[in-house]
Write a protein that holds these residues in place. Structure first.
Motif, mmCIF file in Angstrom:
data_model
loop_
_atom_site.group_PDB
_atom_site.id
_atom_site.type_symbol
_atom_site.label_atom_id
_atom_site.label_comp_id
_atom_site.label_asym_id
_atom_site.label_seq_id
_atom_site.Cartn_x
_atom_site.Cartn_y
_atom_site.Cartn_z
ATOM 1 N N ALA A 111 -15.956 15.042 9.674
ATOM 2 C CA ALA A 111 -15.924 15.200 8.217
ATOM 3 C C ALA A 111 -14.780 16.104 7.763
ATOM 4 O O ALA A 111 -14.321 15.998 6.625
ATOM 5 C CB ALA A 111 -17.267 15.739 7.723
ATOM 6 N N ALA A 112 -14.281 16.961 8.648
ATOM 7 C CA ALA A 112 -13.195 17.880 8.304
ATOM 8 C C ALA A 112 -11.812 17.232 8.435
ATOM 9 O O ALA A 112 -10.806 17.856 8.128
ATOM 10 C CB ALA A 112 -13.264 19.115 9.190
ATOM 11 N N VAL A 113 -11.771 15.974 8.854
ATOM 12 C CA VAL A 113 -10.502 15.282 9.094
ATOM 13 C C VAL A 113 -10.058 14.529 7.846
ATOM 14 O O VAL A 113 -10.856 13.824 7.222
ATOM 15 C CB VAL A 113 -10.640 14.284 10.272
ATOM 16 C CG1 VAL A 113 -9.379 13.465 10.446
ATOM 17 C CG2 VAL A 113 -11.001 15.010 11.545
ATOM 18 N N ASP A 114 -8.800 14.659 7.497
ATOM 19 C CA ASP A 114 -8.194 13.858 6.441
ATOM 20 C C ASP A 114 -7.763 12.532 7.080
ATOM 21 O O ASP A 114 -6.645 12.386 7.558
ATOM 22 C CB ASP A 114 -7.000 14.578 5.829
ATOM 23 C CG ASP A 114 -6.365 13.804 4.689
ATOM 24 O OD1 ASP A 114 -6.782 12.652 4.409
ATOM 25 O OD2 ASP A 114 -5.413 14.345 4.070
ATOM 26 N N VAL A 115 -8.689 11.603 7.134
ATOM 27 C CA VAL A 115 -8.485 10.332 7.829
ATOM 28 C C VAL A 115 -7.286 9.578 7.279
ATOM 29 O O VAL A 115 -6.458 9.050 8.029
ATOM 30 C CB VAL A 115 -9.766 9.464 7.767
ATOM 31 C CG1 VAL A 115 -9.520 8.081 8.336
ATOM 32 C CG2 VAL A 115 -10.901 10.158 8.516
ATOM 33 N N GLU A 116 -7.151 9.530 5.973
ATOM 34 C CA GLU A 116 -6.031 8.785 5.359
ATOM 35 C C GLU A 116 -4.675 9.340 5.782
ATOM 36 O O GLU A 116 -3.719 8.596 5.929
ATOM 37 C CB GLU A 116 -6.165 8.765 3.838
ATOM 38 C CG GLU A 116 -7.373 7.977 3.351
ATOM 39 C CD GLU A 116 -7.388 6.539 3.866
ATOM 40 O OE1 GLU A 116 -6.338 5.876 3.844
ATOM 41 O OE2 GLU A 116 -8.476 6.099 4.298
ATOM 42 N N ALA A 117 -4.601 10.657 5.980
ATOM 43 C CA ALA A 117 -3.327 11.268 6.388
ATOM 44 C C ALA A 117 -2.963 10.900 7.825
ATOM 45 O O ALA A 117 -1.790 10.901 8.187
ATOM 46 C CB ALA A 117 -3.406 12.777 6.242
ATOM 47 N N LEU A 118 -3.963 10.579 8.637
ATOM 48 C CA LEU A 118 -3.712 10.226 10.034
ATOM 49 C C LEU A 118 -3.388 8.756 10.236
ATOM 50 O O LEU A 118 -2.689 8.415 11.190
ATOM 51 C CB LEU A 118 -4.914 10.590 10.891
ATOM 52 C CG LEU A 118 -5.135 12.062 11.174
ATOM 53 C CD1 LEU A 118 -6.426 12.260 11.948
ATOM 54 C CD2 LEU A 118 -3.968 12.652 11.938
ATOM 55 N N LEU A 119 -3.914 7.906 9.392
ATOM 56 C CA LEU A 119 -3.720 6.467 9.580
ATOM 57 C C LEU A 119 -2.329 6.042 9.133
ATOM 58 O O LEU A 119 -1.924 6.346 8.024
ATOM 59 C CB LEU A 119 -4.789 5.667 8.821
ATOM 60 C CG LEU A 119 -6.199 5.784 9.394
ATOM 61 C CD1 LEU A 119 -7.187 5.115 8.447
ATOM 62 C CD2 LEU A 119 -6.295 5.183 10.775
ATOM 63 N N PRO A 120 -1.595 5.376 10.031
ATOM 64 C CA PRO A 120 -0.242 4.921 9.660
ATOM 65 C C PRO A 120 -0.276 3.785 8.653
ATOM 66 O O PRO A 120 -1.217 3.100 8.487
ATOM 67 C CB PRO A 120 0.357 4.478 10.972
ATOM 68 C CG PRO A 120 -0.729 4.412 11.979
ATOM 69 C CD PRO A 120 -1.937 5.084 11.390
#
Length: 120
Positions: A111-120
């Protein structure tokens, strides 16, 4: 096409993820005390990524991709799968890592991860 360097780039951006070694000495990324990404090699010396998931139907879902996912072990609460890194693009590797990070490290970590920032 991806490699262990791509895995390490993604894992290094996950909160609390730490690079260590698996029991036999291969590189592995940990979420707390649990590995969530581990480097392995096949008989042709290709890099394999071992990850985990809570999706219990993974073997059926990936049944048509056994060349890319040569090992899928289903246990009572989790599935361990090995993927040929050369066969995956960066987005699929990132998705596998995020799923494994959540399955092994817990939902609060994920939940603490900015998923959108990681996905290319």
């Amino acid at each position: 096409m991806t490699g262990w360097d791509d895995v390490s780039d993604v894992c290094g951006r996950l909160p609390g993820a730490e690079l260590g070694e698996a029991h036999e000495g291969s590189p592995a990324w940990y979420a707390g005390r649990h590995p969530f990404a581990r480097l392995r090699w096949d008989e042709c010396d290709r890099e394999l990524l071992q990850v985990w998931t809570a999706q219990m139907d993974t073997a059926q879902v990936l049944g048509g991709r056994r060349g890319t996912f040569p090992v899928i072990h289903t246990f009572s609460h989790r599935v361990s799968l090995w993927a040929v890194l050369d066969d995956l693009d960066r987005r699929e590797v990132t998705e596998l890592l995020l799923d494994s990070y959540g399955a092994r490290g817990g939902r609060r970590r994920l939940a603490a991860v900015d998923v959108e920032a990681l996905l290319p």
